[in-house]
Scaffold this motif. Sequence first.
Motif, PDB file in Angstrom:
ATOM      1  N   LEU A 189       0.778  -1.128   0.080  1.00 18.80           N
ATOM      2  CA  LEU A 189       0.026   0.038   0.091  1.00 18.80           C
ATOM      3  C   LEU A 189       0.976   1.203  -0.056  1.00 18.80           C
ATOM      4  O   LEU A 189       0.509   2.211  -0.694  1.00 18.80           O
ATOM      5  CB  LEU A 189      -0.880  -0.056   1.128  1.00 18.80           C
ATOM      6  N   LEU A 190       1.761   1.172   0.680  1.00 17.32           N
ATOM      7  CA  LEU A 190       2.682   2.334   0.764  1.00 17.32           C
ATOM      8  C   LEU A 190       3.699   2.524  -0.300  1.00 17.32           C
ATOM      9  O   LEU A 190       3.659   3.471  -0.913  1.00 17.32           O
ATOM     10  CB  LEU A 190       3.627   2.249   2.228  1.00 17.32           C
ATOM     11  N   ASP A 191       4.466   1.538  -0.571  1.00 21.57           N
ATOM     12  CA  ASP A 191       5.407   1.452  -1.575  1.00 21.57           C
ATOM     13  C   ASP A 191       5.084   1.504  -2.881  1.00 21.57           C
ATOM     14  O   ASP A 191       5.653   2.156  -3.894  1.00 21.57           O
ATOM     15  CB  ASP A 191       6.615   0.352  -1.426  1.00 21.57           C
ATOM     16  N   THR A 192       4.137   0.856  -3.210  1.00 22.96           N
ATOM     17  CA  THR A 192       3.397   0.689  -4.710  1.00 22.96           C
ATOM     18  C   THR A 192       2.180   1.679  -4.908  1.00 22.96           C
ATOM     19  O   THR A 192       2.153   2.218  -6.132  1.00 22.96           O
ATOM     20  CB  THR A 192       3.215  -0.831  -4.872  1.00 22.96           C
ATOM     21  N   LEU A 193       1.331   1.577  -4.056  1.00 24.27           N
ATOM     22  CA  LEU A 193       0.070   2.076  -4.208  1.00 24.27           C
ATOM     23  C   LEU A 193       0.021   3.763  -3.825  1.00 24.27           C
ATOM     24  O   LEU A 193      -0.798   4.511  -4.322  1.00 24.27           O
ATOM     25  CB  LEU A 193      -1.019   1.494  -3.816  1.00 24.27           C
ATOM     26  N   GLY A 194       1.029   4.017  -3.014  1.00 26.86           N
ATOM     27  CA  GLY A 194       1.364   5.531  -2.677  1.00 26.86           C
ATOM     28  C   GLY A 194       0.168   5.913  -1.678  1.00 26.86           C
ATOM     29  O   GLY A 194      -0.158   7.026  -1.320  1.00 26.86           O
ATOM     30  N   PHE A 195      -0.390   5.001  -0.838  1.00 31.24           N
ATOM     31  CA  PHE A 195      -1.248   5.352   0.288  1.00 31.24           C
ATOM     32  C   PHE A 195      -0.544   6.117   1.276  1.00 31.24           C
ATOM     33  O   PHE A 195       0.961   6.089   1.412  1.00 31.24           O
ATOM     34  CB  PHE A 195      -1.552   4.267   1.254  1.00 31.24           C
ATOM     35  N   ASP A 196      -1.049   7.100   1.963  1.00 28.29           N
ATOM     36  CA  ASP A 196      -0.485   7.755   3.145  1.00 28.29           C
ATOM     37  C   ASP A 196       0.106   7.041   4.240  1.00 28.29           C
ATOM     38  O   ASP A 196       0.790   7.504   5.062  1.00 28.29           O
ATOM     39  CB  ASP A 196      -1.193   9.090   3.489  1.00 28.29           C
ATOM     40  N   ALA A 197      -0.899   6.113   4.784  1.00 28.00           N
ATOM     41  CA  ALA A 197      -0.640   5.416   5.839  1.00 28.00           C
ATOM     42  C   ALA A 197      -1.298   3.867   5.639  1.00 28.00           C
ATOM     43  O   ALA A 197      -2.070   3.829   4.666  1.00 28.00           O
ATOM     44  CB  ALA A 197      -1.191   6.004   7.344  1.00 28.00           C
ATOM     45  N   ALA A 198      -0.760   2.988   6.194  1.00 30.21           N
ATOM     46  CA  ALA A 198      -1.009   1.556   6.272  1.00 30.21           C
ATOM     47  C   ALA A 198      -1.034   1.084   7.734  1.00 30.21           C
ATOM     48  O   ALA A 198      -0.120   0.970   8.122  1.00 30.21           O
ATOM     49  CB  ALA A 198      -0.323   0.534   4.955  1.00 30.21           C
ATOM     50  N   ILE A 199      -2.372   0.403   7.940  1.00 35.15           N
ATOM     51  CA  ILE A 199      -2.392  -0.230   9.402  1.00 35.15           C
ATOM     52  C   ILE A 199      -2.657  -1.615   9.140  1.00 35.15           C
ATOM     53  O   ILE A 199      -3.570  -2.148   8.429  1.00 35.15           O
ATOM     54  CB  ILE A 199      -3.382   0.456  10.205  1.00 35.15           C
ATOM     55  N   ASP A 200      -1.802  -2.544  10.013  1.00 33.88           N
ATOM     56  CA  ASP A 200      -2.100  -4.051  10.002  1.00 33.88           C
ATOM     57  C   ASP A 200      -3.294  -4.231  11.035  1.00 33.88           C
ATOM     58  O   ASP A 200      -3.196  -4.039  12.096  1.00 33.88           O
ATOM     59  CB  ASP A 200      -0.756  -4.655  10.374  1.00 33.88           C
ATOM     60  N   HIS A 201      -4.428  -4.788  10.619  1.00 34.09           N
ATOM     61  CA  HIS A 201      -5.492  -4.991  11.443  1.00 34.09           C
ATOM     62  C   HIS A 201      -5.061  -6.348  12.469  1.00 34.09           C
ATOM     63  O   HIS A 201      -5.788  -6.868  13.329  1.00 34.09           O
ATOM     64  CB  HIS A 201      -6.670  -5.423  10.627  1.00 34.09           C
ATOM     65  N   LYS A 202      -3.949  -7.050  12.177  1.00 35.25           N
ATOM     66  CA  LYS A 202      -3.757  -8.402  13.099  1.00 35.25           C
ATOM     67  C   LYS A 202      -2.624  -7.789  14.090  1.00 35.25           C
ATOM     68  O   LYS A 202      -2.738  -8.464  15.015  1.00 35.25           O
ATOM     69  CB  LYS A 202      -2.694  -9.150  12.063  1.00 35.25           C
ATOM     70  N   ALA A 203      -2.383  -6.356  14.101  1.00 33.29           N
ATOM     71  CA  ALA A 203      -1.206  -5.966  15.256  1.00 33.29           C
ATOM     72  C   ALA A 203      -2.269  -5.699  16.537  1.00 33.29           C
ATOM     73  O   ALA A 203      -3.562  -5.453  16.484  1.00 33.29           O
ATOM     74  CB  ALA A 203      -1.084  -4.499  14.856  1.00 33.29           C
ATOM     75  N   PRO A 204      -1.640  -6.269  17.729  1.00 33.76           N
ATOM     76  CA  PRO A 204      -2.409  -6.046  18.919  1.00 33.76           C
ATOM     77  C   PRO A 204      -2.930  -4.741  19.146  1.00 33.76           C
ATOM     78  O   PRO A 204      -3.899  -4.706  19.926  1.00 33.76           O
ATOM     79  CB  PRO A 204      -1.329  -6.608  19.810  1.00 33.76           C
ATOM     80  N   ASP A 205      -2.164  -3.846  18.892  1.00 34.48           N
ATOM     81  CA  ASP A 205      -2.654  -2.596  19.095  1.00 34.48           C
ATOM     82  C   ASP A 205      -3.257  -1.626  17.945  1.00 34.48           C
ATOM     83  O   ASP A 205      -2.909  -0.384  17.756  1.00 34.48           O
ATOM     84  CB  ASP A 205      -1.378  -1.664  19.732  1.00 34.48           C
ATOM     85  N   PHE A 206      -4.038  -2.426  17.042  1.00 36.77           N
ATOM     86  CA  PHE A 206      -4.548  -2.066  15.573  1.00 36.77           C
ATOM     87  C   PHE A 206      -5.292  -0.660  16.134  1.00 36.77           C
ATOM     88  O   PHE A 206      -5.197   0.251  15.349  1.00 36.77           O
ATOM     89  CB  PHE A 206      -5.248  -3.113  15.278  1.00 36.77           C
ATOM     90  N   ALA A 207      -6.062  -0.886  17.027  1.00 39.94           N
ATOM     91  CA  ALA A 207      -6.909   0.536  17.243  1.00 39.94           C
ATOM     92  C   ALA A 207      -6.168   1.531  17.709  1.00 39.94           C
ATOM     93  O   ALA A 207      -6.529   2.868  16.999  1.00 39.94           O
ATOM     94  CB  ALA A 207      -8.163   0.303  18.450  1.00 39.94           C
ATOM     95  N   ARG A 208      -5.155   1.389  18.485  1.00 40.79           N
ATOM     96  CA  ARG A 208      -4.287   2.723  18.642  1.00 40.79           C
ATOM     97  C   ARG A 208      -3.592   3.296  17.536  1.00 40.79           C
ATOM     98  O   ARG A 208      -3.621   4.292  17.408  1.00 40.79           O
ATOM     99  CB  ARG A 208      -3.208   2.410  19.789  1.00 40.79           C
ATOM    100  N   GLN A 209      -3.270   2.312  16.629  1.00 42.60           N
ATOM    101  CA  GLN A 209      -2.404   2.777  15.500  1.00 42.60           C
ATOM    102  C   GLN A 209      -3.209   3.445  14.576  1.00 42.60           C
ATOM    103  O   GLN A 209      -2.922   4.562  13.925  1.00 42.60           O
ATOM    104  CB  GLN A 209      -1.841   1.798  14.548  1.00 42.60           C
ATOM    105  N   LEU A 210      -4.454   2.939  14.464  1.00 43.01           N
ATOM    106  CA  LEU A 210      -5.509   3.513  13.594  1.00 43.01           C
ATOM    107  C   LEU A 210      -5.807   4.812  14.070  1.00 43.01           C
ATOM    108  O   LEU A 210      -5.742   5.970  13.149  1.00 43.01           O
ATOM    109  CB  LEU A 210      -6.544   2.643  13.504  1.00 43.01           C
TER     110      LEU A 210
END
Length: 345
Positions: A189-210
């Motif tokens: 998402l970041l390197d090829t598609l140029g999104f500004d941010a990418a969040i892994d929903h599998k991360a234990p602190d996903f909600a905080r990262q979002l």
Amino acid sequence: MPMQKATQVVLASRPATPKASLDNFRVEEIPMPVAGPGEVLLRVDYLSLDPYMRGRMNDRKSYAKPADIDQPMPGESVATVLESNASELAKGDVVLVQSGWRSHLAADAAGLTKLELNGVQESAYLGVLGMPGFTAYSGLAAIGKPKTGETLVVGAASGPVGSLVGQLAKQAGARSVGIAGGPKKCAYLLDTLGFDAAIDHKAPDFARQLEAACSDGIDVYFENVGGAVWNAVVPLLNQYARVPVCGLMAQTSGNASAPDLSEDHVAALMRAVLTRSLLIRGYINYEFTGQYHEQFLKEVGALLRDGKIKHLEDITDGLENAPQAFLDMIDGRNFGKVLVRVAKR
């Protein structure tokens, strides 16, 4: 000389649990179809596998009728005309067809869409220039309407719908935040598609990262997932946020956590809808075909040819392998638009 055979994959049984299995499918050999008057004989080149198919395996009321037991699974294909008994199409023409999971079929030529490839790979008409692409385009054009300076978040962002949603939002001047599963997809998402941010929903602190990635809140949330992702998004929605509801993969797969449907949670959601003037609208892409389809093909086709839109395909060879590829997609093990290459040119 042995008689030519065709192959089809039928729905052998309905899933007993939210998670389907290989036992629900059966691969069959059948006699080669014969084209009648006004018909063409088609060889399927690429078959599209899409999340909506899981819902069609169930016998319940929905926007489309359930798949029939002992009949080919529904699906759209790009196919080549092998024989023609119709003036509209000639041998060698390439068409879009609702073929089902089959290697060959006879079809009424009047109901087919002839493709003018214009330098575009034919498989793209099942993905970025096909139903998934139009789903992304129409949901944004009719409901999401991202504007310059706004923040758009999209779930399942590395998939064929989500990846185009994020790129189109960038074209509109918005900030794109993608949610995907795993470091590889987030890096894409970041390197090829140029999104500004990418969040892994599998991360234990996903909600905080979002929350950290959306410090100014969320103006458009393109819903493909539901479940825990939805629960993390709702508190971040801004006043007048728009939410096109395209899919609910968390509920479809049976693997992800379900949304909280307790009375208190629903009441809190409805308060948010009221006090923040939220627009939440479900849709099926064909609602907007007459309004946006020609515009979609023109705009996204041009962006694709100019290299301003990128897409990724996850291709499995052999129709007999379609059931496993489908189950892998439902479990999120795919990376890009899922296709089965049924025949090689």
